[in-house]
Design a protein around this motif. Sequence first.
Motif, short mmCIF file in Angstrom:
data_model
loop_
_atom_site.label_atom_id
_atom_site.label_comp_id
_atom_site.label_asym_id
_atom_site.label_seq_id
_atom_site.Cartn_x
_atom_site.Cartn_y
_atom_site.Cartn_z
N PHE A 298 -41.74 77.36 69.82
CA PHE A 298 -40.97 77.64 71.01
C PHE A 298 -41.45 78.95 71.61
O PHE A 298 -42.15 79.72 70.96
N THR A 299 -41.12 79.16 72.86
CA THR A 299 -41.50 80.39 73.55
C THR A 299 -40.26 81.12 74.03
O THR A 299 -39.19 80.52 74.19
N PHE A 300 -40.42 82.39 74.24
CA PHE A 300 -39.40 83.17 74.92
C PHE A 300 -40.07 84.31 75.67
O PHE A 300 -41.16 84.74 75.32
N THR B 133 -44.81 86.79 77.19
CA THR B 133 -44.40 85.47 76.75
C THR B 133 -44.75 85.42 75.28
O THR B 133 -45.91 85.56 74.90
N ILE C 5 -32.61 77.11 67.66
CA ILE C 5 -33.51 77.87 68.52
C ILE C 5 -32.81 78.19 69.84
O ILE C 5 -32.91 79.30 70.36
N LYS C 6 -32.08 77.23 70.39
CA LYS C 6 -31.32 77.49 71.62
C LYS C 6 -30.34 78.62 71.42
O LYS C 6 -30.16 79.46 72.32
N LYS D 224 -32.40 81.95 71.25
CA LYS D 224 -32.89 82.34 72.57
C LYS D 224 -31.76 82.82 73.46
O LYS D 224 -31.92 83.76 74.23
N TYR E 163 -29.87 83.85 79.46
CA TYR E 163 -30.69 84.96 79.95
C TYR E 163 -30.13 86.30 79.55
O TYR E 163 -29.05 86.70 79.97
N LEU F 277 -32.95 86.33 72.50
CA LEU F 277 -34.35 86.72 72.63
C LEU F 277 -34.89 86.50 74.03
O LEU F 277 -35.69 87.28 74.52
N ASP F 278 -34.47 85.41 74.68
CA ASP F 278 -35.07 85.03 75.95
C ASP F 278 -34.56 85.90 77.10
O ASP F 278 -33.36 86.05 77.29
#
Length: 127
Positions: free
Chosen positions: A7-9, A25, A53-54, A57, A60, A64-65
């Motif tokens: 996954f990315t954040f 990123t 993971i959701k 993250k 906003y 983490l995201d």
Amino acid sequence: MKTYCEFTFEAAHSVAPYSGLHGHTFIVKLTFGGAADEIYGWPVNLYDVENYIKEIKGEYGSGLDHGNLDLNPEIGIASLENVTTYIWRLVKARFPNLEEVELKRGMPGSTEGRIYRGETTGSSLAA
């Protein structure tokens, strides 16, 4: 048997005195091991991992995201190494069969990263 997910954040951080506030990123790869489930063949249910993971993250700025990693006291100095260890602690607490966390940043052909397998480093990272 090993299963993984990525996954990315997007997040900001600084590592004084080496850099001011800037963003990346980040790409995370979580690798799980263990005996294969008799029905599904997996060592971990990736649907459960994806839901967690959701949570990690967050919305906003709440996880983490799209947040500032410097503001999370559990990370300490928001170096690549400390962020990797932080992600390890979060995921390992929920999924004990986590074997490895890889965290990288940068463009293809010019990446930096860390692979962490739960070793103790002897340094004093934020708890």
